[in-house]
Write a protein that holds these residues in place. Structure first.
Motif, PDB file in Angstrom:
ATOM      1  N   ILE A   1      31.525  37.560  11.370  1.00 50.10           N
ATOM      2  CA  ILE A   1      30.693  38.446  12.204  1.00 50.10           C
ATOM      3  C   ILE A   1      29.724  37.596  13.031  1.00 50.10           C
ATOM      4  CG2 ILE A   1      28.921  40.262  12.129  1.00 50.10           C
ATOM      5  CD1 ILE A   1      30.276  41.240   9.543  1.00 50.10           C
TER       6      ILE A   1
ATOM      7  N   THR B   1      21.592  34.543  15.051  1.00 50.17           N
ATOM      8  CA  THR B   1      21.853  35.858  14.452  1.00 50.17           C
ATOM      9  C   THR B   1      20.840  36.130  13.346  1.00 50.17           C
ATOM     10  OG1 THR B   1      23.475  34.793  13.027  1.00 50.17           O
ATOM     11  CG2 THR B   1      24.326  35.896  14.982  1.00 50.17           C
TER      12      THR B   1
ATOM     13  N   MET C   1      29.618  37.289  17.151  1.00 46.34           N
ATOM     14  CA  MET C   1      28.437  37.643  17.949  1.00 46.34           C
ATOM     15  C   MET C   1      27.984  36.465  18.806  1.00 46.34           C
ATOM     16  SD  MET C   1      26.355  39.755  15.086  1.00 46.34           S
ATOM     17  CE  MET C   1      25.255  40.605  16.169  1.00 46.34           C
TER      18      MET C   1
ATOM     19  N   TYR D   1      24.584  37.340   8.071  1.00 43.82           N
ATOM     20  CA  TYR D   1      25.847  38.042   8.277  1.00 43.82           C
ATOM     21  C   TYR D   1      26.986  37.136   7.828  1.00 43.82           C
ATOM     22  CZ  TYR D   1      23.343  41.328  11.284  1.00 43.82           C
ATOM     23  OH  TYR D   1      22.469  42.269  11.766  1.00 43.82           O
TER      24      TYR D   1
ATOM     25  N   TRP E   1      26.742  47.079  19.539  1.00 49.97           N
ATOM     26  CA  TRP E   1      25.932  45.891  19.857  1.00 49.97           C
ATOM     27  C   TRP E   1      26.383  45.197  21.137  1.00 49.97           C
ATOM     28  CZ3 TRP E   1      28.200  40.990  19.828  1.00 49.97           C
ATOM     29  CH2 TRP E   1      29.422  40.868  19.183  1.00 49.97           C
TER      30      TRP E   1
ATOM     31  N   HIS F   1      23.639  42.985  14.327  1.00 52.14           N
ATOM     32  CA  HIS F   1      24.951  43.637  14.359  1.00 52.14           C
ATOM     33  C   HIS F   1      24.781  45.131  14.079  1.00 52.14           C
ATOM     34  CE1 HIS F   1      29.038  44.573  12.750  1.00 52.14           C
ATOM     35  NE2 HIS F   1      29.360  43.804  13.769  1.00 52.14           N
TER      36      HIS F   1
END
Ligand code: SF4
Lengths: 385, 176
Positions: free
Chosen positions: A320, A281, A324, A316, A254, A250
């Protein structure tokens, strides 16, 4: 931009007594040439082993230039440990080497191997091949997806070892095995020579990222463009290719950069040539954070909007993470709805929130989540370990 | 070399090596701020550690020295307020946390405002999951009679269809 790792970066090779006469040792030493210091070594222990915390960063840097040729005496074929309460993708791992000469800022091996930082290549590969063959033949109804990139990059040593020249034909013969070679390099020369032999049983996969992450946080790896060009050549040679977005990072902008990488994938390969794409992630063990900060003070990765979860991993925040994963999922699915996309080590809640169901719901990813061979599986297997 | 005032403080309160090590990572130009913090707010070692970690992480995030984070004006403004020492400590930490985790703080603020307005309109206080991890909201209700329970049930039904409740889930699941 950092330069790409080459074998000339290796300064010293220790050759353990037991490996000295192995054919692979001789091949590696012959190919490394004369610019490297070769040390005969009576033991198979890591020559740079240390328990002193203060020395570990310096040893890690030295370890990246030092190679030990030795034999492996443990269990070659292991089930990937997965993560408790997370959906597991049934992967088996085989490690012909330990440690990686590339230097990704987020690499877990920095913590895992910090006391034993020397790069190692195991030279008793005949034994590895025999073990894999026996194990797969002993369970003919089970599908084994085997990856060699757990303790390093699958192809980074391939031009020294020719490991793929043995492994790819082996898997071509084994009916219930799929080999995955996972890399951040473009070292596919050997694979291209096996064009008529792989029988579609080897998937060559590339770890990809946003361009700025590949430039700042994947030191020594091949640039994104070269990885994708290599993927195109592998696909042209009939291999199915895979892509791993790991770790998705992130940062400001991004979306644009990841969208660009996704677009580039399909400028190089057709969706039908893709075996799978995984998404995960950025997350790392707490112990890695201080190592990252000490070794890579310029990296922004340790400073995201993360928190320390109960499993002692830094991740994260969920909103978030999900944003993503959803973005990546939708971007990929917008190119080809049936493209097999999966999340690596995510909870059922994440699967539901992003994909609308558990992995078994998508027939296109059965190959990953199904432990039985096609036609022999009822697909009721418990997905949670 | 860490300043005498800071090292005296660390020695007096028997700071562990990890904290002493963290202090050495600050830029020397940030020592006047730390010295002032020690005098004005008399922090515990734990609080001091939190502040230093935040300073270091913000500096790493923004690519600046630790001295550039808390300006003299901001620090004077915090000190000038008619708050207690503890409140001033809290204010400084919150300011740094917002700088370190801007998205998280914005999310928390949005969630809190939704929770507050739902409490006002429906009378239920709701808790979001710890660290925003998970998708389960918790609410507790108490009642003194079957009649009160029935009344609660009706209010629950109207809460369930309130758009603001959906917004809370959307925030937790990264849909907004
Ligand atoms: S390529 Fe993989 S194993 Fe090698 S340094 Fe990067 S993350 Fe680690």
């Amino acid at each position: 931009m950092e330069r790409v790792f080459t074998y000339q970066d290796i300064q010293t090779v220790y050759v353990s007594a037991e490996a000295a006469e192995d054919q692979l040792s001789k091949r590696i030493l012959g190919r490394l040439g004369t610019n490297v210091q070769i040390i005969k070594y009576p033991s198979s222990k890591d020559p740079l082993a240390t328990s002193a915390a203060l020395e570990q960063d310096a040893r890690m840097a030295e370890g990246k230039q030092t190679l030990l040729l030795t034999r492996y005496k443990g269990n070659w074929l292991k089930a990937c440990p997965g993560t408790a309460r997370h959906i597991c993708c049934n992967l088996y791992v085989v490690n012909q080497a330990e440690g990686c000469p590339l230097d990704c800022t987020y690499c877990i091996l920095q913590a895992y191997l910090r006391r034993n930082p020397t790069l190692k290549i195991y030279t008793n590969t005949e034994n590895l091949m025999a073990t894999v063959q026996q194990r797969l033949e002993a369970e003919p109804s089970r599908l084994f997806r085997v990856c060699t990139g757990e303790m390093g990059d699958s192809l980074v040593w391939d031009n020294l070892t020719d490991f793929s020249l043995s492994m790819v034909p082996l898997f071509a013969r084994l009916e219930n095995g799929v080999l995955e070679l996972k890399t951040k390099t473009a070292n596919i020369n050997n694979l291209l020579t096996l064009k008529n032999e792989h029988q579609g049983k080897t998937v060559v996969s590339w770890s990809l990222n946003a361009k700025s992450v590949t430039e700042h946080d994947e030191l020594g790896a091949h640039p994104l463009k070269e990885r994708l060009k290599a993927a195109a050549l592998a696909a042209e040679a009939g291999y199915r290719v895979g892509f791993h977005f790991d770790p998705i990072v992130h940062f400001s902008g991004w979306q644009d950069e990841y969208r660009e990488t996704i677009k580039s994938i399909f400028e190089h390969v057709r969706p039908s040539q893709v075996a799978w794409i995984s998404l995960s992630t950025l997350r790392y063990h707490k112990d890695l954070q201080s190592i990252m900060i000490a070794r890579f003070p310029e990296s922004k990765l340790p400073y995201g909007e993360q928190f320390l979860a109960k499993d002692y991993k830094i991740r994260y925040l969920q909103p978030i993470r999900l944003k993503m994963l959803r973005f990546m999922w939708q971007e990929l699915k917008s190119v080809a709805a049936n493209i097999p996309v999966y999340f690596c080590m995510e909870s059922p809640a994440v699967w539901r929130a992003v994909s609308g169901g558990l992995p078994i719901a998508g027939s296109e990813i059965k190959e990953i989540y199904c432990v039985g061979r096609a036609g022999l599986c009822s697909c009721n297997d418990d997905l949670r370990r | 070399m860490v300043s005498t005032q800071i090292s005296d403080y660390l020695n007096r309160y028997r700071a562990d090596n990890a904290l002493a090590d963290l202090v050495t990572k600050l830029s020397p130009q940030s020592y006047p701020f730390i010295e002032s913090l020690l005098v004005e707010l008399r922090p515990s070692l734990n609080y001091l550690r939190q502040i230093i970690v935040l300073l270091l992480e913000i500096a790493g995030r923004e690519g600046v020295g630790t001295e550039a984070i808390v300006s003299v004006e901001l620090w004077q403004a915090i000190l000038a307020e008619k708050n207690s020492r503890k409140e001033k400590q809290k204010e400084l930490r919150q300011w740094l946390e917002t700088k370190r985790y801007p998205l998280k703080q914005a999310l928390l603020e949005e969630l809190q405002s939704l929770q507050k307005s739902l409490l006002t309109d429906h009378g239920f206080s709701m808790k979001v999951p710890e660290e925003l991890e998970g998708d389960n909201l918790t609410l507790s209700l108490s009642f003194a009679s079957p009649g009160e329970l029935k009344e609660n049930t009706e209010r629950l039904a109207s809460l369930a269809i309130d758009q603001r409740l959906k917004e809370i889930f959307d925030l937790l699941l990264g849909k907004k």
